[in-house]
Design an enzyme around this catalytic site. Structure first.
Site, mmCIF file in Angstrom:
data_model
loop_
_atom_site.group_PDB
_atom_site.id
_atom_site.type_symbol
_atom_site.label_atom_id
_atom_site.label_comp_id
_atom_site.label_asym_id
_atom_site.label_seq_id
_atom_site.Cartn_x
_atom_site.Cartn_y
_atom_site.Cartn_z
ATOM 1 C CB ALA A 63 16.252 -22.288 -40.729
ATOM 2 N N GLY A 108 16.612 -27.270 -39.866
ATOM 3 C CA GLY A 108 15.106 -27.135 -39.838
ATOM 4 C C GLY A 108 14.389 -28.272 -40.256
ATOM 5 C CD GLU A 111 15.446 -28.194 -35.832
ATOM 6 O OE1 GLU A 111 15.624 -27.136 -36.881
ATOM 7 O OE2 GLU A 111 15.986 -27.902 -34.595
ATOM 8 C CD GLU A 131 20.693 -26.975 -36.537
ATOM 9 O OE1 GLU A 131 21.233 -27.868 -36.277
ATOM 10 O OE2 GLU A 131 19.539 -27.074 -36.930
HETATM 11 N N1 CAA Z 1 19.460 -21.915 -46.447
HETATM 12 C C1 CAA Z 1 19.659 -21.229 -47.587
HETATM 13 N N2 CAA Z 1 19.895 -21.584 -48.834
HETATM 14 C C2 CAA Z 1 20.306 -22.898 -48.898
HETATM 15 C C3 CAA Z 1 20.311 -23.865 -47.813
HETATM 16 C C4 CAA Z 1 19.838 -23.358 -46.496
HETATM 17 N N3 CAA Z 1 19.740 -24.011 -45.448
HETATM 18 N N4 CAA Z 1 20.577 -25.061 -48.065
HETATM 19 C C5 CAA Z 1 20.983 -25.023 -49.467
HETATM 20 N N5 CAA Z 1 20.934 -23.857 -49.808
HETATM 21 C C6 CAA Z 1 20.923 -23.058 -51.348
HETATM 22 C C7 CAA Z 1 22.474 -23.069 -51.608
HETATM 23 O O1 CAA Z 1 22.737 -21.693 -50.986
HETATM 24 C C8 CAA Z 1 22.441 -23.133 -53.146
HETATM 25 O O2 CAA Z 1 21.676 -21.627 -53.423
HETATM 26 P P1 CAA Z 1 22.576 -21.261 -54.945
HETATM 27 O O3 CAA Z 1 22.214 -22.153 -56.023
HETATM 28 O O4 CAA Z 1 21.877 -19.953 -54.878
HETATM 29 O O5 CAA Z 1 24.043 -21.115 -54.666
HETATM 30 C C9 CAA Z 1 21.214 -24.078 -53.397
HETATM 31 O O6 CAA Z 1 20.523 -24.236 -52.244
HETATM 32 C C10 CAA Z 1 21.904 -25.383 -53.782
HETATM 33 O O7 CAA Z 1 22.908 -25.529 -52.650
HETATM 34 P P2 CAA Z 1 24.342 -26.094 -52.789
HETATM 35 O O8 CAA Z 1 24.853 -25.586 -54.040
HETATM 36 O O9 CAA Z 1 24.998 -26.037 -51.510
HETATM 37 O O10 CAA Z 1 24.144 -27.553 -52.837
HETATM 38 P P3 CAA Z 1 25.040 -28.935 -52.761
HETATM 39 O O11 CAA Z 1 24.574 -30.340 -53.247
HETATM 40 O O12 CAA Z 1 26.501 -28.740 -53.030
HETATM 41 O O13 CAA Z 1 24.862 -29.145 -50.967
HETATM 42 C C11 CAA Z 1 23.828 -29.307 -48.787
HETATM 43 C C12 CAA Z 1 23.752 -29.409 -50.554
HETATM 44 C C13 CAA Z 1 25.218 -30.365 -48.327
HETATM 45 C C14 CAA Z 1 22.593 -29.648 -48.492
HETATM 46 C C15 CAA Z 1 24.208 -27.800 -48.671
HETATM 47 O O14 CAA Z 1 23.484 -26.976 -49.318
HETATM 48 C C16 CAA Z 1 24.091 -27.721 -47.058
HETATM 49 O O15 CAA Z 1 25.062 -27.699 -46.469
HETATM 50 N N6 CAA Z 1 23.222 -26.774 -46.730
HETATM 51 C C17 CAA Z 1 23.001 -26.237 -45.598
HETATM 52 C C18 CAA Z 1 22.595 -27.216 -44.709
HETATM 53 C C19 CAA Z 1 22.520 -26.619 -43.270
HETATM 54 O O16 CAA Z 1 23.376 -26.123 -42.519
HETATM 55 N N7 CAA Z 1 21.135 -26.775 -42.615
HETATM 56 C C20 CAA Z 1 20.925 -26.013 -41.345
HETATM 57 C C21 CAA Z 1 20.428 -24.690 -41.366
HETATM 58 S S1 CAA Z 1 20.496 -23.936 -39.760
HETATM 59 C C22 CAA Z 1 18.865 -24.309 -39.097
HETATM 60 O O17 CAA Z 1 18.047 -25.134 -39.857
HETATM 61 C C23 CAA Z 1 18.632 -23.830 -37.904
HETATM 62 C C24 CAA Z 1 17.387 -24.244 -37.116
HETATM 63 O O18 CAA Z 1 17.419 -25.498 -36.757
HETATM 64 C C25 CAA Z 1 16.363 -23.622 -37.275
#
Ligand code: CAA
Length: 274
Positions: A63, A108, A111, A131
């Protein structure tokens, strides 16, 4: 549609979450568009649906953390409901849905894949529920579906530790059915990327499903889905009703007559969904 691509290919269709710059993260608009796209699937024609993510790096990285970062308690709950409603629509969608997981399936994203009937992935896929590291619980069904899919003990470990797992481990614990690697030639050059191999496999599976009797396939999905939520006695009654429902359909009459006809020269006609 800004964030969803939808392509119908005969009797199956491919739905792509298309927000590659944010690794296909699910914000409210993506969820709304996903919901609308599902509502518009031509169920008279389409017999299986594939869901995947744009690009070669990510299925869905969760998400949208930016959007969630300022939510109040009430807004957080409403956002959870929005995701849950769409994912439940996928889970109870009349036709089988295959998740072709082509990279990160986190939060998400994991999920979303779990709301699909079948998960297959490329060998660069990463699954996880990170999360608790962000100060929240999984909110789009993760606490419920992961425990049902891989067992409560393993689900609790993944969720409490927020540890991401790679494709081979996801396969070992039964989170995905198959992992696909790139195809290489004799010199080791990549002929087809893992993502391409994955999509070819997903499309082959979708077209195989589409060739089977559609009412029967839909009833199998309903029986398995509803039966898993019931005790065994109720579940078997659910199956009996859906089994009975197939009789007198043209597909049942044709499928059985074809088997009983001993003429080996005959060619099976496509099932007609009636
Ligand atoms: N939300 C918003 N933006 C996201 C995102 C997310 N979940 N995941 C990645 N992005 C964005 C980054 O902010 C980045 O944007 P910018 O280029 O504008 O900075 C772009 O995507 C590329 O991401 P990274 O530079 O971080 O890429 P990376 O290769 O270094 O890392 C990754 C990849 C390990 C997937 C890392 O992006 C990451 O950890 N993302 C978050 C994953 C996460 O925590 N997901 C769970 C979200 S909470 C949820 O989903 C709740 C629920 O159950 C409903």
């Amino acid at each position: 549609m800004e964030y969803i691509l939808y392509e119908q290919k005969g009797q199956y269709a491919i739905l792509t979450i298309n927000r590659e710059k944010a690794l296909n993260a699910l914000n409210s608009q993506v969820l709304d568009e996903l919901n609308e796209t599902l509502d518009n699937v031509d169920l008279k024609e389409v017999r299986a649906l594939i869901i995947t993510g744009a690009g070669s790096k990510s299925f869905v990285a969760g998400a949208d953390i930016g959007e969630m970062s300022t939510l109040t308690k009430a807004e957080g709950e409403a956002f959870g409901k929005k995701g849950n409603d769409v994912f439940r629509k996928i889970e109870t969608f009349p036709i089988p849905v295959i998740a072709a997981v082509n990279g990160f399936a986190l939060g998400g994203g994991c999920e979303l894949s779990m709301s699909c009937d079948i998960r297959i992935c490329s060998d660069n896929a990463v699954f996880g529920q990170p999360e608790v590291g962000l100060g929240i619980t999984p909110g789009f069904g993760g606490t419920q579906r992961l425990a049902r899919l891989i067992g409560a003990g393993m689900a609790k470990q993944m969720i409490y530790t927020a540890r991401n797992i790679k494709a081979p481990e996801a396969y070992r614990i039964g989170l995905v059915n198959e992992v696909y690697a790139a195809e290489t030639d004799a010199e080791g050059n990549v002929v087809k990327s893992a993502g391409e191999v994955l999509m070819a496999a997903a499309e082959k599976m979708a077209s195989t499903i589409a060739k089977n009797a559609p009412i029967a396939v839909r009833n199998c999905k309903k029986a398995i889905g509803e039966g898993l939520d019931a005790d065994m006695d109720e579940a078997l009654v659910i199956e009996e009703k859906l089994f009975g429902d197939c009789f007198e359909t043209e597909d049942q009459k044709y499928g059985m007559a074809f088997f009983l006809d001993k003429n080996k020269e005959k060619v099976k006609e496509p099932f007609r969904n009636c």
